[in-house]
Design a protein around this motif. Structure first.
Motif, PDB file in Angstrom:
ATOM      1  N   TYR A   1     -22.379  31.231  -8.322  1.00  0.00           N
ATOM      2  CA  TYR A   1     -22.227  32.175  -9.482  1.00  0.00           C
ATOM      3  C   TYR A   1     -23.118  33.290  -9.525  1.00  0.00           C
ATOM      4  O   TYR A   1     -23.133  34.258 -10.252  1.00  0.00           O
ATOM      5  N   ASP A   2     -23.827  33.680  -8.265  1.00  0.00           N
ATOM      6  CA  ASP A   2     -24.547  34.675  -8.077  1.00  0.00           C
ATOM      7  C   ASP A   2     -25.456  35.291  -9.051  1.00  0.00           C
ATOM      8  O   ASP A   2     -25.621  36.351  -9.357  1.00  0.00           O
ATOM      9  N   SER A   3     -26.186  34.179  -9.539  1.00  0.00           N
ATOM     10  CA  SER A   3     -27.155  34.563 -10.686  1.00  0.00           C
ATOM     11  C   SER A   3     -28.632  34.649  -9.821  1.00  0.00           C
ATOM     12  O   SER A   3     -28.981  34.033  -8.986  1.00  0.00           O
ATOM     13  N   LYS A   4     -29.273  35.849  -9.877  1.00  0.00           N
ATOM     14  CA  LYS A   4     -30.541  36.331  -9.284  1.00  0.00           C
ATOM     15  C   LYS A   4     -31.635  36.144 -10.247  1.00  0.00           C
ATOM     16  O   LYS A   4     -31.398  36.916 -11.129  1.00  0.00           O
ATOM     17  N   VAL A   5     -32.591  35.441  -9.862  1.00  0.00           N
ATOM     18  CA  VAL A   5     -33.585  34.998 -10.754  1.00  0.00           C
ATOM     19  C   VAL A   5     -35.043  34.991 -10.424  1.00  0.00           C
ATOM     20  O   VAL A   5     -35.179  34.677  -9.087  1.00  0.00           O
ATOM     21  N   SER A   6     -35.933  35.388 -11.006  1.00  0.00           N
ATOM     22  CA  SER A   6     -37.522  35.269 -10.657  1.00  0.00           C
ATOM     23  C   SER A   6     -37.935  34.421 -11.863  1.00  0.00           C
ATOM     24  O   SER A   6     -38.443  34.882 -12.932  1.00  0.00           O
ATOM     25  N   LEU A   7     -38.135  33.170 -11.677  1.00  0.00           N
ATOM     26  CA  LEU A   7     -38.710  32.405 -12.705  1.00  0.00           C
ATOM     27  C   LEU A   7     -40.136  32.796 -13.344  1.00  0.00           C
ATOM     28  O   LEU A   7     -40.329  32.884 -14.486  1.00  0.00           O
ATOM     29  N   GLY A   8     -41.001  33.370 -12.531  1.00  0.00           N
ATOM     30  CA  GLY A   8     -42.354  33.583 -12.716  1.00  0.00           C
ATOM     31  C   GLY A   8     -42.269  34.684 -13.800  1.00  0.00           C
ATOM     32  O   GLY A   8     -43.034  34.751 -14.648  1.00  0.00           O
ATOM     33  N   SER A   9     -41.259  35.795 -13.652  1.00  0.00           N
ATOM     34  CA  SER A   9     -41.221  36.656 -14.650  1.00  0.00           C
ATOM     35  C   SER A   9     -40.729  36.374 -15.879  1.00  0.00           C
ATOM     36  O   SER A   9     -40.868  36.945 -17.041  1.00  0.00           O
ATOM     37  N   LEU A  10     -39.975  35.317 -16.065  1.00  0.00           N
ATOM     38  CA  LEU A  10     -39.551  34.714 -17.404  1.00  0.00           C
ATOM     39  C   LEU A  10     -40.476  33.463 -17.906  1.00  0.00           C
ATOM     40  O   LEU A  10     -40.263  33.173 -18.862  1.00  0.00           O
TER      41      LEU A  10
ATOM     42  N   GLN B   1     -29.991  32.928 -19.587  1.00  0.00           N
ATOM     43  CA  GLN B   1     -29.964  31.309 -19.810  1.00  0.00           C
ATOM     44  C   GLN B   1     -31.367  30.705 -19.738  1.00  0.00           C
ATOM     45  O   GLN B   1     -31.835  29.740 -20.436  1.00  0.00           O
ATOM     46  N   TRP B   2     -32.240  31.394 -18.758  1.00  0.00           N
ATOM     47  CA  TRP B   2     -33.431  30.678 -18.638  1.00  0.00           C
ATOM     48  C   TRP B   2     -34.334  31.173 -19.906  1.00  0.00           C
ATOM     49  O   TRP B   2     -35.196  30.234 -20.275  1.00  0.00           O
ATOM     50  N   ARG B   3     -34.224  32.266 -20.568  1.00  0.00           N
ATOM     51  CA  ARG B   3     -34.769  32.774 -21.674  1.00  0.00           C
ATOM     52  C   ARG B   3     -34.671  31.606 -22.682  1.00  0.00           C
ATOM     53  O   ARG B   3     -35.511  31.202 -23.556  1.00  0.00           O
TER      54      ARG B   3
END
Length: 711
Positions: free
Chosen positions: A495-504, A469-471
């Motif tokens: 909802y257990d979403s794991k994200v690294s914003l910098g990598s996106l 969704q971030w993409r």
């Protein structure tokens, strides 16, 4: 005829009044508008009285009824604007009013108020303590610099006694708001130039002269963020009927600097606990972006349909239903936006399946391939590794990081698992279906080879968004200044979403802001609810470290939450009906009451009993409009992003929280097991922190171990 203005301190006091008292306020305000200024001063029935020994000679009180009085700031300069600042019990009104002093901030030119008596009482003792201190918090700033930022002599004397941030926090409720915010900025390491830019310049009138204009009418006009000016009887009646709506879009000074900063050099992240005003800041950021350019297109997006509906409703309030502005904002969920992109650019609408259907497909995969993993493990591997990293081939999967997954997979095991991914996707194609996250992955792919659709993206409740969704959001807007404005709270991740914003490609380094003051719930509700999460730590929004609720606090006070267990579910529901009827009898509108439970089965029983008692009731899933009367019923998941004056949480049992089917066994994946338990805690935390004034938590049988002080 006098003009009547309302301070936001009035709305805080008015909202909690019982219905007969509110009626008295409305009657008094209507009479107020019918009198001339001389008649008001001549005491024509309202008993406009001076306050003995008042620190501000303009302070008056007016009669609401035998027990309640309104506190008014009256003009002494020939103008006709009166400011209503509070509604207080009769005996307390004079004491409260006598201690307050209203002044004009020399820098922002706005009206501000302080508890002058308390500051005078505390300062001498603190000066003695400060003399023995090794260092003072604001020692590096000269008197001249602080005065240029609006700090006046009385506050300056107090400032010179403050040793650390904890002492500053103890002072905050006594200080004028603009001056307090300046000090908060400086304490956090911002330079005086940055403070002037982000706090003073955005509020100071463009045509401000060298000296402040002390006329009450002028000062009130300079204080639009905290003052509501009423122009006539119809507007007065309307605004007194809709105070809670007005409150939901009011921006406090601690949030204004974030929302109305002229421009940011890239993506911005705003975090904070429940009730700190993240959503309100997001709405005001939309308003700011729209007003900067007549051609600006903004995407305002969030996670669920209920949240999107709430954003749409509150944005319309904030923008005064101005269609010329509203038509330039697309308010929708990320999934719905992605669905529209795929439909438009692929020429056909995708058909995503729900979680239950997806689980059934994984069950068939496990059975057909005879795999040693459960369908739950495979679904999580697909979500957290394959889709999260947009893996397309076995080679991609072999090289992928599985950080956060508790069970190691050797290269051989990965080769064994990959056919399950291929079979799962093949089964979806055969059914001509897909998943919501696959739709997002396709939308991001299409946007990467086409033009962005918006000039700015504002994201609310960002903590639950998946990398896919971030993409999509990254592709929706060109990279650059003011591209993404992101608000969220990792403590509300359900909802257990794991994200690294910098990598996106979403770097928020140097552009992260934390809001610490809860403006929604009372300190009593906040402290109790925070106990739900106190045993655990929480990853931050970007997945790079941990987040904390340290320093998170409320300036409001009220009743402690009511926490109670019942032997039978029928008794619990009967008690709910009685409680809701009691809230309504106190003057709470049914639409300002929320009732939630983990499962719809219990909500259906509550619905039937409330309806049988002739209590108006509606379900949030049916998207009732703002004008629809009725107590709001919702699952705990659907409560996300909503707020109510009173909330009842039903069914907080050991079997519902945690719900075994949603928790990975520790023997399968120990890290995922802990993550699932944290998500269950967050779900209860979210439900309880929807309450502003009153919270009741109940269960039948055994209580959940997550409920503080339940056992």
């Amino acid at each position: 005829m006098p003009q009547l203005a309302f301070a936001n301190s009035f709305w805080e006091s008015y909202d909690v009044l019982e219905r007969p008292v509110k009626a008295g306020v409305r009657k008094a305000m209507q009479k107020f508008q019918q009198l001339t200024v001389p008649e008001l001063h001549a005491d024509k029935g309202l008993h406009l009285e001076s306050v003995e020994n008042a620190r501000d000679p303009r302070i008056r009180t007016i009669r609401i009824n035998d027990f309640w009085r309104g506190v008014v700031l009256a003009p002494d300069d020939g103008s006709d604007v009166f400011l209503l600042v509070n509604v207080v019990p009769h005996d307390d009104a004079y004491t409260w009013a006598a201690k307050r002093l209203y002044t004009t901030n020399s820098a922002t030119r706005a009206l501000e108020v302080r508890n002058v008596a308390a500051i005078e009482q505390l300062t001498p003792a603190l000066e003695k303590a400060a003399a023995a201190a090794d260092a003072l918090l604001f020692a590096t700033y000269s008197d001249t610099v602080l005065r240029e930022l609006g700090i006046d002599d009385q506050v300056l004397r107090a400032v010179r006694t403050i040793v650390d941030k904890a002492q500053l926090r103890a002072f905050e409720t006594l200080l004028p708001e603009d001056q307090c915010e300046v000090l908060q900025y400086l304490a956090e390491g911002f330079s005086p130039e940055e403070v002037y830019r982000d706090v003073i310049a955005v509020r100071r009138p463009v045509d401000a002269g060298p000296d402040p204009d002390e006329s009450l009418a002028v000062v009130l006009a300079n204080t639009t963020s905290r003052i509501t000016l009423v122009t006539g009887p119809e507007e007065l009646a309307d605004i007194l009927e809709k105070p809670f709506t007005a409150w939901r879009v009011f921006l406090h000074p601690s949030q204004r600097r974030v929302a109305y900063r002229t421009s940011y050099g890239g993506p911005v992240q705003v975090t904070g606990g429940p009730g700190t005003g993240k959503t309100v800041a997001a709405l005001h950021r939309v308003k700011h972006l729209l007003n900067r350019s007549p051609d600006t297109r903004v995407l305002l997006t969030t996670f669920t349909n209920a949240l999107a509906a709430s954003l749409r409703e509150n944005l319309a309030v904030l923008l005064d239903d101005d269609e010329s502005l509203l038509t330039r904002v697309e308010v929708t969920t990320v999934n719905a936006y992605a669905h529209g992109i795929v439909t438009r650019l692929d020429g056909r609408a995708p058909s995503p399946i729900g979680d239950r259907e997806e689980r059934q497909v994984w069950q068939r995969v496990v059975k057909k391939l005879g795999l040693p993993w459960t369908e739950q493990f495979l679904a999580q591997e697909y979500r957290h590794v394959v889709l999260a990293q947009d893996l397309r081939t076995l080679d991609d999967y072999r090289a992928a990081s599985r950080r956060g997954r508790g069970s190691a997979l050797s290269p051989t095991r990965r080769e064994q698992l990959w056919p399950a991914v291929e079979l799962f996707e093949s089964m979806l194609r055969d059914q001509k279906t897909t998943t919501h996250l696959k739709v997002c992955a396709r939308a991001a792919e299409l946007l990467a080879s086409s033009s962005p659709t918006h000039d700015h993206v504002v994201v609310d409740e960002a903590q639950d968004l998946h990398p896919s969704q971030w993409r999509v959001l990254r592709g929706a807007v060109p990279a650059g200044s003011d591209d993404l404005f992101i608000t969220g709270d990792p403590h509300q991740r359900i909802y257990d979403s794991k994200v690294s914003l910098g990598s996106l490609g979403i770097s928020v380094t140097g552009r992260t802001h934390r809001l610490r003051i809860n403006y929604r719930s009372t300190e009593e509700i906040l402290a109790w609810s925070t106990g739900i999460l106190s045993p655990v730590s929480v990853d931050d929004l970007g997945g790079e470290g941990s987040d904390t609720l340290a320093g998170y606090r409320s300036l409001l006070h009220g009743r402690r939450p009511h926490v109670d267990g019942y032997g039978l579910e029928q008794a619990e529901v009967a008690a709910l009906v009685e409680r809701v009827e009691g809230w309504i009898a106190q003057g709470i509108r049914p639409s300002e009451i929320g009732v939630c439970a983990r499962f719809n089965v219990l909500l259906d029983k509550a619905y039937d009993k409330l309806a049988a008692a002739r209590v108006p009731v509606v379900r949030v899933r049916d998207n009732p409009g703002p004008g629809t009367d009725g107590v709001r019923l919702a699952t705990m998941h659907a409560m996300k992003g909503l707020e109510f004056r009173c909330v009842a949480v039903l069914g907080a049992t050991a079997s519902a929280l945690p719900f075994a089917r949603e928790v990975t066994p520790a023997s399968v994946d120990a890290l995922q097991h802990e993550s699932d338990l944290l998500r269950e805690r967050c779900l209860l935390f979210v439900a309880c922190t929807r309450a502003r004034e009153a919270l009741a938590v109940s269960w039948s049988g055994s209580p959940s171990a997550f409920v503080p002080q339940a056992g």
